[in-house]
Write a protein that holds these residues in place. Structure first.
Motif, mmCIF file in Angstrom:
data_model
loop_
_atom_site.group_PDB
_atom_site.id
_atom_site.type_symbol
_atom_site.label_atom_id
_atom_site.label_comp_id
_atom_site.label_asym_id
_atom_site.label_seq_id
_atom_site.Cartn_x
_atom_site.Cartn_y
_atom_site.Cartn_z
ATOM 1 N N ALA A 170 0.844 -1.208 0.000
ATOM 2 C CA ALA A 170 0.000 0.000 0.000
ATOM 3 C C ALA A 170 0.874 1.251 0.000
ATOM 4 O O ALA A 170 0.603 2.220 -0.726
ATOM 5 N N ASP A 220 2.234 2.052 -3.380
ATOM 6 C CA ASP A 220 1.252 2.333 -4.431
ATOM 7 C C ASP A 220 0.993 3.845 -4.479
ATOM 8 O O ASP A 220 0.382 4.411 -3.572
ATOM 9 N N ASP A 273 -0.993 5.612 -6.060
ATOM 10 C CA ASP A 273 -2.399 6.038 -6.144
ATOM 11 C C ASP A 273 -3.079 6.118 -4.790
ATOM 12 O O ASP A 273 -4.168 6.660 -4.667
ATOM 13 N N LYS A 274 -2.448 5.557 -3.783
ATOM 14 C CA LYS A 274 -3.115 5.439 -2.480
ATOM 15 C C LYS A 274 -2.634 6.488 -1.488
ATOM 16 O O LYS A 274 -1.465 6.877 -1.490
ATOM 17 N N VAL A 286 -2.175 6.635 2.374
ATOM 18 C CA VAL A 286 -2.145 5.638 3.442
ATOM 19 C C VAL A 286 -2.117 6.329 4.809
ATOM 20 O O VAL A 286 -1.208 7.092 5.124
ATOM 21 N N LYS A 330 -12.723 7.850 6.394
ATOM 22 C CA LYS A 330 -13.158 7.684 5.004
ATOM 23 C C LYS A 330 -14.343 8.582 4.623
ATOM 24 O O LYS A 330 -14.796 8.546 3.480
ATOM 25 N N GLU A 387 -12.107 5.885 -1.808
ATOM 26 C CA GLU A 387 -11.624 4.631 -2.408
ATOM 27 C C GLU A 387 -10.096 4.592 -2.487
ATOM 28 O O GLU A 387 -9.494 3.532 -2.574
ATOM 29 N N LYS A 388 -9.503 5.780 -2.502
ATOM 30 C CA LYS A 388 -8.035 5.833 -2.606
ATOM 31 C C LYS A 388 -7.355 5.816 -1.253
ATOM 32 O O LYS A 388 -6.138 5.769 -1.158
ATOM 33 N N VAL A 446 -6.275 4.245 2.235
ATOM 34 C CA VAL A 446 -6.062 2.956 2.903
ATOM 35 C C VAL A 446 -5.873 3.248 4.392
ATOM 36 O O VAL A 446 -4.998 4.028 4.768
ATOM 37 N N THR A 502 -17.181 0.272 1.252
ATOM 38 C CA THR A 502 -15.759 0.233 1.630
ATOM 39 C C THR A 502 -15.635 -0.172 3.098
ATOM 40 O O THR A 502 -16.488 0.149 3.923
ATOM 41 N N ASP A 516 -8.773 -1.072 6.547
ATOM 42 C CA ASP A 516 -8.325 -1.976 5.485
ATOM 43 C C ASP A 516 -7.381 -3.057 5.995
ATOM 44 O O ASP A 516 -7.457 -4.194 5.561
#
Ligand code: SF4
Length: 381
Positions: free
Chosen positions: A24, A27, A29-30, A32, A140, A152-153, A155, A179, A183
């Motif tokens: 994670a 990544d 795109d995430k 965290v 979230k 959604e992005k 974590v 969601t 996570d």
């Protein structure tokens, strides 16, 4: 492993999530976000040669920032939020003839046990999600909006003293709009593993502070890590709400310590409020059977599955049931509480802001949607 002798979740095999957390973090795109439970900060230092009970909050935060988490927040913030909801639920039940006792609900170790063994009593646990799950739900929604990112992005990673939290996070009802609230869960030991893998020299780290808004907390929240702490924190708030007076001495000594079951009576507005605290599933079973049989009556009870509460959790540095280690961690927890200027959850300024800006009233509609859950009757094992 060691878990077999002391961990109530001995039947569960621990899955190591460290590589998933690295994935994670790698990544792009995430976003965290990490949170740390109260009990982690008084035990993590043991992994790096420090004495049990050493309070390493600032170094722990620094290590998480070094590892590369985008935001480093505190489950203690969410423990304050839990108290807002749980104390509200208690006051509501007390004033409206609701089911008593209320049973604290932050320990997934007993929740599962309870669903199997006491499925006729599912109306006593508080409907509050556990603090790290509340954190995930707020992160979230409220936080994602504030940071202007797609949930959604995001974590959400929880660093917990607990193995059972891994299984709790997977419960289908602990999520929102498809969601999951949380996570991934890693234990205190897994965080120590990550610190080593990152080549961080933990002992020489300079202290750093949690990020905000989900990093601010009071002394009431940190005591969640020790047996008796959740009820004590709830009392600090419920007392003031019910009496409309300031509680001067916030330390309820009778609820503290390592004895298997503790009891206290607190006079609130002329009414004797009876409380019981227990830890370890054998003690919990005995207490619940007495309540079921009508042999004992309480207004509020707290159960933690692990010895000493979460400080003795199955994900902590190995303690081999050593009472001395557990007592030192408990002392670390209460010293952190004493060091705080604010020691009552309802005084947390970031919590007040969260209700003002987003949630509305404690125990209100939005709070129910995000912060409360339900339990399921399961077959006796
Ligand atoms: Fe997890 Fe704490 Fe319950 Fe132990 S007492 S199972 S560490 S929540």
């Amino acid at each position: 492993g060691q878990c077999l002798s002391v961990c109530p979740t001995a039947a569960l095999t621990e899955v190591n999530n460290v590589s998933k957390v690295w994935d994670a973090l790698n990544d792009e795109d995430k976003v965290v976000v990490v949170q740390t439970a109260p009990a982690v900060r008084v035990a993590l230092g043991e992994e790096f040669g420090m004495d049990p009970g050493s309070v390493v909050t600032g170094k722990m935060v620094a290590s998480l920032k070094n590892i590369g988490f985008d935001k480093v927040f505190d489950t203690d913030f969410a423990a304050d939020l839990t108290i807002m909801e749980e104390a509200s639920e208690f006051v509501h039940r007390l004033e409206h003839g609701g089911k008593l006792p209320i049973l604290t609900s932050c320990c997934p170790g007993w929740v599962k046990f309870f669903e199997h063994q006491f499925s006729d009593m599912l109306d006593i646990p508080s409907s509050c999600k556990s603090p790290h799950e509340m954190f995930g739900a707020v992160a979230k929604t409220y936080l994602a909006q504030k940071m202007d990112i797609d949930p959604e992005k995001m974590v959400v990673i929880s660093v917990m003293p607990c193995v059972a939290k891994k299984y709790e996070a997977a419960r289908p009802e602990l999520g929102h709009g498809g969601t999951k609230d949380v996570d991934l869960v890693i234990t205190t030991r897994e965080l120590a593993q990550m610190i080593r893998e990152a080549g961080i020299d933990f002992n020489t780290l300079e202290n750093q502070d949690f990020d905000n808004p989900l990093g601010e907390s009071t002394g009431a929240s940190v005591i969640f890590g020790a047996t008796g702490g959740v009820i004590e924190a709830a009392l600090r708030t419920a007392y003031e709400w019910l009496t409309k007076e300031t509680l001067e001495n916030v330390e309820f000594e009778a609820l503290r310590g390592i004895e298997g079951t503790k009891e206290a009576t607190v006079n609130i507005n002329g009414q004797d409020i009876k409380i019981a605290v227990t830890h370890g599933l054998g003690n919990a079973r005995a207490l619940l059977e007495k309540i079921r049989a009508g042999e004992a009556e309480y207004h509020a009870i707290e159960i933690m599955a692990c010895p000493g509460g979460c400080i003795g959790g199955g994900g902590q540095p190995y303690h081999h049931g050593n009472l001395d280690i557990l007592k030192k961690r408990i002392e670390g927890i209460y010293s952190e509480d004493r060091s705080k200027t604010l020691r009552k959850s309802h005084e947390n300024p970031m919590i007040k802001k969260l209700y003002e800006e987003y949630l509305g009233e404690p125990y209100g509609e939005k709070a129910h949607e995000l912060l409360h859950t339900h339990y399921v009757a399961r077959q006796k094992m």
